[in-house]
Scaffold this active site. Structure first.
Site, PDB file in Angstrom:
ATOM      1  N   MET A  63       0.841  -1.137   0.216  1.00 25.81           N
ATOM      2  CA  MET A  63       0.052  -0.309  -0.412  1.00 25.81           C
ATOM      3  C   MET A  63       0.597   0.717   0.035  1.00 25.81           C
ATOM      4  O   MET A  63       0.478   2.823   0.102  1.00 25.81           O
ATOM      5  CB  MET A  63      -0.303   0.165   1.232  1.00 25.81           C
ATOM      6  CG  MET A  63      -2.560  -0.239   1.238  1.00 25.81           C
ATOM      7  SD  MET A  63      -2.785  -0.885   2.340  1.00 25.81           S
ATOM      8  CE  MET A  63      -1.757  -2.478   2.585  1.00 25.81           C
ATOM      9  N   PRO A  64       1.975   0.819  -0.369  1.00 24.91           N
ATOM     10  CA  PRO A  64       2.706   2.860   0.288  1.00 24.91           C
ATOM     11  C   PRO A  64       2.342   3.208  -1.644  1.00 24.91           C
ATOM     12  O   PRO A  64       1.847   3.361  -2.525  1.00 24.91           O
ATOM     13  CB  PRO A  64       3.887   2.147  -0.023  1.00 24.91           C
ATOM     14  CG  PRO A  64       4.466   0.325  -0.022  1.00 24.91           C
ATOM     15  CD  PRO A  64       3.099  -0.169  -0.377  1.00 24.91           C
ATOM     16  N   TYR A  65       2.821   4.719  -0.679  1.00 27.37           N
ATOM     17  CA  TYR A  65       2.439   5.290  -1.473  1.00 27.37           C
ATOM     18  C   TYR A  65       3.735   6.570  -1.493  1.00 27.37           C
ATOM     19  O   TYR A  65       4.413   7.012   0.116  1.00 27.37           O
ATOM     20  CB  TYR A  65       1.546   6.720  -1.320  1.00 27.37           C
ATOM     21  CG  TYR A  65       1.069   8.234  -2.106  1.00 27.37           C
ATOM     22  CD1 TYR A  65       0.948   7.576  -3.695  1.00 27.37           C
ATOM     23  CD2 TYR A  65       1.885   9.408  -1.329  1.00 27.37           C
ATOM     24  CE1 TYR A  65       1.220   9.174  -4.150  1.00 27.37           C
ATOM     25  CE2 TYR A  65       1.567  10.358  -1.973  1.00 27.37           C
ATOM     26  CZ  TYR A  65       1.995  10.529  -3.901  1.00 27.37           C
ATOM     27  OH  TYR A  65       1.280  11.839  -4.684  1.00 27.37           O
TER      28      TYR A  65
ATOM     29  N   HIS B  64       2.130   3.487  -5.018  1.00 31.23           N
ATOM     30  CA  HIS B  64       2.609   4.513  -6.025  1.00 31.23           C
ATOM     31  C   HIS B  64       3.538   4.905  -6.629  1.00 31.23           C
ATOM     32  O   HIS B  64       3.763   5.253  -4.913  1.00 31.23           O
ATOM     33  CB  HIS B  64       0.876   5.070  -6.214  1.00 31.23           C
ATOM     34  CG  HIS B  64      -0.320   4.596  -6.036  1.00 31.23           C
ATOM     35  ND1 HIS B  64      -1.299   4.788  -7.109  1.00 31.23           N
ATOM     36  CD2 HIS B  64      -1.159   3.405  -5.741  1.00 31.23           C
ATOM     37  CE1 HIS B  64      -2.646   4.371  -6.982  1.00 31.23           C
ATOM     38  NE2 HIS B  64      -1.768   3.054  -6.010  1.00 31.23           N
TER      39      HIS B  64
ATOM     40  N   LYS C 172       5.161   6.835   2.392  1.00 30.78           N
ATOM     41  CA  LYS C 172       3.806   6.548   3.546  1.00 30.78           C
ATOM     42  C   LYS C 172       3.875   4.828   3.308  1.00 30.78           C
ATOM     43  O   LYS C 172       3.719   4.402   2.165  1.00 30.78           O
ATOM     44  CB  LYS C 172       2.890   7.677   3.005  1.00 30.78           C
ATOM     45  CG  LYS C 172       2.682   9.206   3.258  1.00 30.78           C
ATOM     46  CD  LYS C 172       1.761  10.030   2.982  1.00 30.78           C
ATOM     47  CE  LYS C 172       1.708  11.665   2.975  1.00 30.78           C
ATOM     48  NZ  LYS C 172       1.972  11.774   3.976  1.00 30.78           N
TER      49      LYS C 172
END
Lengths: 68, 68, 68, 68, 68, 68
Positions: free
Chosen positions: D1-3, D41, F7
């Site tokens: 799930m990182p951004y 992402h 993040k």
């Protein structure tokens, strides 16, 4: 006082769509968190698809592989 | 080590104004927090007014209603 | 309408220092760009030093090497 | 799930370099944190050098002084 | 592919309110821009009121003056 | 001069993993874009899983449904 930043790929988002996003997100913050719309900011960043990566590939390359 | 991101609407901000913002913000971080200016970054994002919402309206619409 | 995000390491920044940063940055935007302070937001993020990297090292490691 | 958001100055970054950054950063998140690349992402923001400050100066001014 | 970051003051936002924001914002992006919810990320940052400035004052001070 | 913000969900990321991310991302920027590591910043934000949404659901709910 909320601040919302929306990042999407730059692919012909219209002024009407931007206005709908701004109105919609502001409405959510008012309804769910009772925020004051007068100080609620929404900033939309449109990002060149070559500058956005997903699955380790740029968006155009990612789409090309899915379509293949 | 600070990093500062300033978002403003894109409305003819001049090179001199940008330089004044960079110098001013860096000076505040040095004076108030004793930060090292050599590693203090300031990034100014200029945002199309249609992409900025306030009060549930885009900035141009918001201004038009206030002026009305 | 500006939005400013200041990221600094979390190392005992006091309420007074935060208030001085908020007042100072807002003042710069009013003076340099004639922005309305009523809709100028400043958000300060305090980041754990282990979560901040500079020169390829976390801040604590970076400082330890400079002090060595 | 990182951004992941990467900000660099806009100075002729090529499509190939962007693809290499996207692949490289995604690979790091998979290897180090076992993240799923399918929802990782990476967004690259290219910033006009006049809009980036370092050491209290815009990047072009900073470079001019170092070169002097 | 959108990424949305919502910043609000940390003042007892419940898990249910967060879930409602996530569902609501994702729904807007699907309806207005036809985005794929499977790769739509929403990140909520809760900010200490002392770290948020409005009108040149921290939020607690801003509220105290309005209430006075 | 790059600035990178990563993040991830807050789920026991270790100091060693953070150091590896910082070293890895900085190395990529040096190799691919010839950036100076001395002014390359990497900031890691760890986000409470309840505050991260994917597919219109918070991460814990998203995982629960996939596991069901």
């Amino acid at each position: 006082m909320p601040y919302v930043n929306i990042k999407v790929t730059r692919e012909g988002v219209t002024r009407e769509q931007k206005a709908a996003l701004i109105a919609g997100v502001t409405g959510l913050l008012v309804r769910i968190l009772d925020k004051d719309p007068a100080t609620t900011h929404v900033v939309i960043d449109e990002v060149d698809p070559d500058n956005w990566g997903l699955g380790g590939l740029s968006v155009p390359e990612h789409r090309a592989r899915r379509a293949a």
